[in-house]
Design an enzyme around this catalytic site. Sequence first.
Site, PDB file in Angstrom:
ATOM      1  N   ASN A   8       0.879  -1.171   0.000  1.00  0.00           N
ATOM      2  CA  ASN A   8       0.000   0.000   0.000  1.00  0.00           C
ATOM      3  C   ASN A   8       0.918   1.223   0.000  1.00  0.00           C
ATOM      4  O   ASN A   8       1.475   1.568   1.038  1.00  0.00           O
ATOM      5  CB  ASN A   8      -0.886  -0.041   1.250  1.00  0.00           C
ATOM      6  N   LYS A  10       0.146   4.267  -0.408  1.00  0.00           N
ATOM      7  CA  LYS A  10      -0.485   5.485   0.127  1.00  0.00           C
ATOM      8  C   LYS A  10      -0.183   6.667  -0.815  1.00  0.00           C
ATOM      9  O   LYS A  10      -0.114   6.471  -2.034  1.00  0.00           O
ATOM     10  CB  LYS A  10      -0.023   5.730   1.561  1.00  0.00           C
ATOM     11  N   HIS A  94      -9.619   1.380   4.549  1.00  0.00           N
ATOM     12  CA  HIS A  94      -8.367   1.573   5.279  1.00  0.00           C
ATOM     13  C   HIS A  94      -8.600   2.583   6.410  1.00  0.00           C
ATOM     14  O   HIS A  94      -9.381   3.527   6.246  1.00  0.00           O
ATOM     15  CB  HIS A  94      -7.279   2.079   4.330  1.00  0.00           C
ATOM     16  N   GLU A 163      -5.660  -4.462  10.568  1.00  0.00           N
ATOM     17  CA  GLU A 163      -4.629  -3.445  10.745  1.00  0.00           C
ATOM     18  C   GLU A 163      -4.901  -2.669  12.028  1.00  0.00           C
ATOM     19  O   GLU A 163      -5.686  -1.700  12.007  1.00  0.00           O
ATOM     20  CB  GLU A 163      -4.630  -2.481   9.556  1.00  0.00           C
ATOM     21  N   GLY A 169       2.350   2.572  10.693  1.00  0.00           N
ATOM     22  CA  GLY A 169       3.331   3.639  10.524  1.00  0.00           C
ATOM     23  C   GLY A 169       4.007   4.079  11.810  1.00  0.00           C
ATOM     24  O   GLY A 169       4.659   5.117  11.850  1.00  0.00           O
ATOM     25  N   SER A 208       3.233  -1.841  10.385  1.00  0.00           N
ATOM     26  CA  SER A 208       4.673  -1.920  10.623  1.00  0.00           C
ATOM     27  C   SER A 208       5.273  -3.298  10.330  1.00  0.00           C
ATOM     28  O   SER A 208       6.139  -3.778  11.055  1.00  0.00           O
ATOM     29  CB  SER A 208       5.014  -1.466  12.048  1.00  0.00           C
TER      30      SER A 208
HETATM   31  P1  PGA Z   1       2.742   0.516   7.593  1.00  0.00           P
HETATM   32  O1  PGA Z   1       1.282   0.710   6.921  1.00  0.00           O
HETATM   33  O2  PGA Z   1       3.288  -0.789   7.076  1.00  0.00           O
HETATM   34  O3  PGA Z   1       3.535   1.709   7.143  1.00  0.00           O
HETATM   35  O4  PGA Z   1       2.532   0.475   9.071  1.00  0.00           O
HETATM   36  C1  PGA Z   1       0.431  -0.366   6.733  1.00  0.00           C
HETATM   37  C2  PGA Z   1      -0.883   0.081   6.144  1.00  0.00           C
HETATM   38  O5  PGA Z   1      -1.406   1.126   6.572  1.00  0.00           O
HETATM   39  O6  PGA Z   1      -1.428  -0.563   5.236  1.00  0.00           O
END
Ligand code: PGA
Length: 248
Positions: A8, A10, A94, A163, A169, A208
């Site tokens: 993803n 983003k 999401h 999630e 993040g 993460s």
């Molecule tokens: P991240 O994001 O791996 O940066 O924590 C995961 C997501 O939001 O799909």
Amino acid sequence: MKYFIAANWKMNKTISETREFLEGFIPMVKDITDIDIVIAPPFTALSAAQDGMKGSNVLLSSQDMFWEEKGAYTGEVAPAMLLDAGCRHVIIGHSERRQYFHEDDTVVNRKVRAAQKAGLGAIFCVGESLDEREAGKTFEVIKSEVEQGLAEVSPDNLVVAYEPIWAIGTGKTASNEQAQEVHAFIRKTLAGLYSGKADTIRILYGGSVTPENVDSLMACHDVNGALVGGASLKPESFYKIVSFKKEN
Ligand code: PGA
């Protein structure tokens, strides 16, 4: 069950950055056939990504869509437009969409149903906040998001992503025990909706995920893949994730 690992991106990567990523990444993964590898770039880079993935084993996804087929909805993108751009999947619900764009369960449910109707596979996301976890409400929140988000949704071509919002993040990953506990609970909730078919639905962990923690997360019984944000932005790092070491 085939693992499903999705990037993803983003709001990251221009068209040229997308091309550069794929020039590095596609050759690295050409022999990985036992995992569904999916990349979700921003809308503006979908077409370039589709070009860069042509003939490869990597699938294209969108990060969102609108539920209407066409019309006066300035700024929105329809399911058929995504199919036309080469998408096979779409991420829906999401936590960043829920938080910053006020998408509630009703909106998320409309989008999942519209995706399925158009022939796109939905990657449907759920997860609790830190406050909800600390208040002992994790299961209540997850059950409600799953049941409302999936009302009148078919189990076919459906992927669910767990999630935990506090892990996105932040560098704080759910422990294997925490992930497995919620994944098993999601599986049970899916069994309530789909009985025998619950075992055919892949449940991804997201929050993460890194090359360092992916092996142990993927070894959890009810974890069937990952949704990866930050660690999917560099070809080497995402390659290490999709080539995680499987338990025998
Ligand atoms: P991240 O994001 O791996 O940066 O924590 C995961 C997501 O939001 O799909």
